[in-house]
Structures are given as structure tokens and as C-alpha cells.
Design an enzyme around this catalytic site. Structure first.
Site, PDB file in Angstrom:
ATOM      1  N   HIS A 109     -43.002 -18.916   2.037  1.00  0.00           N
ATOM      2  CA  HIS A 109     -43.714 -17.734   1.556  1.00  0.00           C
ATOM      3  C   HIS A 109     -43.205 -16.508   2.312  1.00  0.00           C
ATOM      4  O   HIS A 109     -43.087 -16.557   3.545  1.00  0.00           O
ATOM      5  CB  HIS A 109     -45.224 -17.897   1.754  1.00  0.00           C
ATOM      6  CG  HIS A 109     -45.999 -16.736   1.231  1.00  0.00           C
ATOM      7  ND1 HIS A 109     -46.258 -16.566  -0.117  1.00  0.00           N
ATOM      8  CD2 HIS A 109     -46.513 -15.658   1.864  1.00  0.00           C
ATOM      9  CE1 HIS A 109     -46.909 -15.426  -0.284  1.00  0.00           C
ATOM     10  NE2 HIS A 109     -47.074 -14.853   0.896  1.00  0.00           N
ATOM     11  N   ASP A 150     -51.125 -21.221  -0.613  1.00  0.00           N
ATOM     12  CA  ASP A 150     -50.628 -20.768   0.704  1.00  0.00           C
ATOM     13  C   ASP A 150     -51.608 -21.072   1.838  1.00  0.00           C
ATOM     14  O   ASP A 150     -51.669 -20.345   2.832  1.00  0.00           O
ATOM     15  CB  ASP A 150     -50.313 -19.248   0.684  1.00  0.00           C
ATOM     16  CG  ASP A 150     -49.292 -18.876  -0.382  1.00  0.00           C
ATOM     17  OD1 ASP A 150     -48.405 -19.697  -0.670  1.00  0.00           O
ATOM     18  OD2 ASP A 150     -49.397 -17.777  -0.937  1.00  0.00           O
TER      19      ASP A 150
END
Ligand code: GRF
Length: 206
Positions: A109, A150
Site C-alpha cells: 500500500h 489495509d
């Protein structure tokens, strides 16, 4: 370690993994396949050029999400992966896959989680939000994938300074070059060599 890489776009992170396996930065690892949800993306060319089996499986080719999810799960199983790497993969991973491969799926990410992550934070939106907030440091995170977006355990992070005059595009490029292309191969190598242990997060709600 048998690694399967999932992609949606250009595949610069995929290329970093291919190069790292090629030059010995990643050891004990074979890239057994590349799967894209989009046709005609450069990731597939990168896989082809490296002699890696590659194919497309897209939700658009299925009548509904649950039939795609079943086919997707079966497709992953065909590769018998020890590790699944999401390298810019934009499809939500079905729960059946998360359950089956718990501790065996990682994602990159482009921010320092828990900043600028979660639903809606992907691609340039992440960097736009970071610049709008005025942070002086951003970066990238490699983490295990769990049922959230995430939210899984963090494996590696690398910070990158924001510079005066940065645009989302220039910040994205610097974070890729200075962080993503380094920590993603590094995390794979650590997993391949038993240096990372997946600890199932403790549910603190009770
Ligand atoms: C990267 O910024 C990655 O962090 C994000 O999607 C982008 C993929 O880029 N998850 P590429 O396809 O690897 O070039």
C-alpha cells in the site's frame, strides 16, 4: 516458495519482484504465475517477457460476484501458491480466499498505514489525500491481508519525504522508487526465508 502475483495495471512492483528473483535479492522463491483482472495491461507483457505463466480472470466475465469469487478461488488453488502477492491488485479478495490463505497473502500500500488507507484509498487518491493533509512524510507499507481493507498485520514500512511542489504524480513516483520497489521484494525474501511469522491478530473486542 511458490509465489503467485496478482496485478491490475502496469506492474512496476511485479517487475521489481521479477528482477529481485533474477538477481538473487529474493532467494528460495519461484514466481509460479501472474494473474490480472484486466486484459491488455503491461503487467501481462512483463510476465510473458520473463517466461512466467500469466492469465486474466475478470469479474466482468461472470454473471455475478459469487460465481466470480468461486472461479477466482479455484484459479488461485491451481497454482498451489505458498504466498499470494497483491501488487497493485484492485479486486476485493473474497472471504473464502482470505480464510483459506490466512497468513499467506500480502499487499503493498502506498502510504504509511494507518494513514491514508482503507476503502477508497488507492492509486493517486492516496497521494492526493496525503498532500491535502500536508504531511511531510509518507511512504509505503507491506502487510498481510485480512478481512478488512489495509487492516492486516504490518510486515515492513519505509518512509519517504514529501518535497515542496510535489503533485500526487511526483509523490507517487518517488514512493514507488524509494519504497515500494524495495520493501515488497524484501518482504517476500523475508517470508521465503522464515524471517516473518504471521501472528493471527487478537480480537480485543471481548
Ligand atoms: C502501487 O502504487 C501500489 O502501491 C498500489 O498500486 C500501485 C501499483 O502499481 N497498490 P504497479 O502496477 O505495480 O506499477
Amino acid at each position: 516458495m511458490r509465489v503467485l502475483v496478482l496485478v491490475s495495471g502496469g506492474g512496476t512492483n511485479l517487475q521489481a519482484i521479477i528482477d529481485a528473483v533474477g538477481n538473487g535479492t529474493i532467494t528460495n522463491t519461484e514466481i509460479v504465475g501472474v494473474i490480472s483482472n484486466n486484459h491488455d495491461v503491461y503487467s501481462l507483457t512483463r510476465a510473458e517477457n520473463a517466461g512466467i505463466k500469466n492469465e486474466v480472470i475478470s469479474p466482468k466475465d461472470y454473471p455475478d460476484r459469487s460465481s466470480f469469487n468461486r472461479a477466482f478461488a479455484e484459479k488461485l488453488d491451481e497454482y498451489k501458491p505458498d504466498l499470494i502477492v497483491l501488487a497493485g491488485f484492485l479486486v476485493v479478495i473474497p472471504q473464502i480466499v482470505i480464510d483459506k490463505y490466512e497468513g499467506k497473502i500480502i499487499n503493498i500500500h502506498p502510504s504509511l498505514i494507518p494513514s491514508f488507507c482503507g476503502t477508497g484509498y488507492y492509486g493517486l487518491k492516496v497521494h492526493k489525500a496525503a498532500l491535502e493533509r500536508g504531511v511531510k512524510v509518507s511512504g509505503a507499507t507491506v502487510h498481510f491481508v485480512d478481512a478488512g481493507t489495509d487492516t492486516g498485520p504490518i510486515i515492513l514500512q519505509k518512509a519517504v519525504y514529501v518535497q515542496d511542489g510535489d503533485t500526487p504524480e511526483t509523490l507517487q513516483k518517488r514512493i514507488m522508487e524509494e519504497a515500494e520497489w524495495k520493501i515488497l521484494p524484501q518482504a517476500i525474501n523475508m517470508i521465503a526465508n522464515g524471517e516473518v511469522v504471521y501472528n493471527k491478530p487478537v480480537d480485543m473486542r471481548n
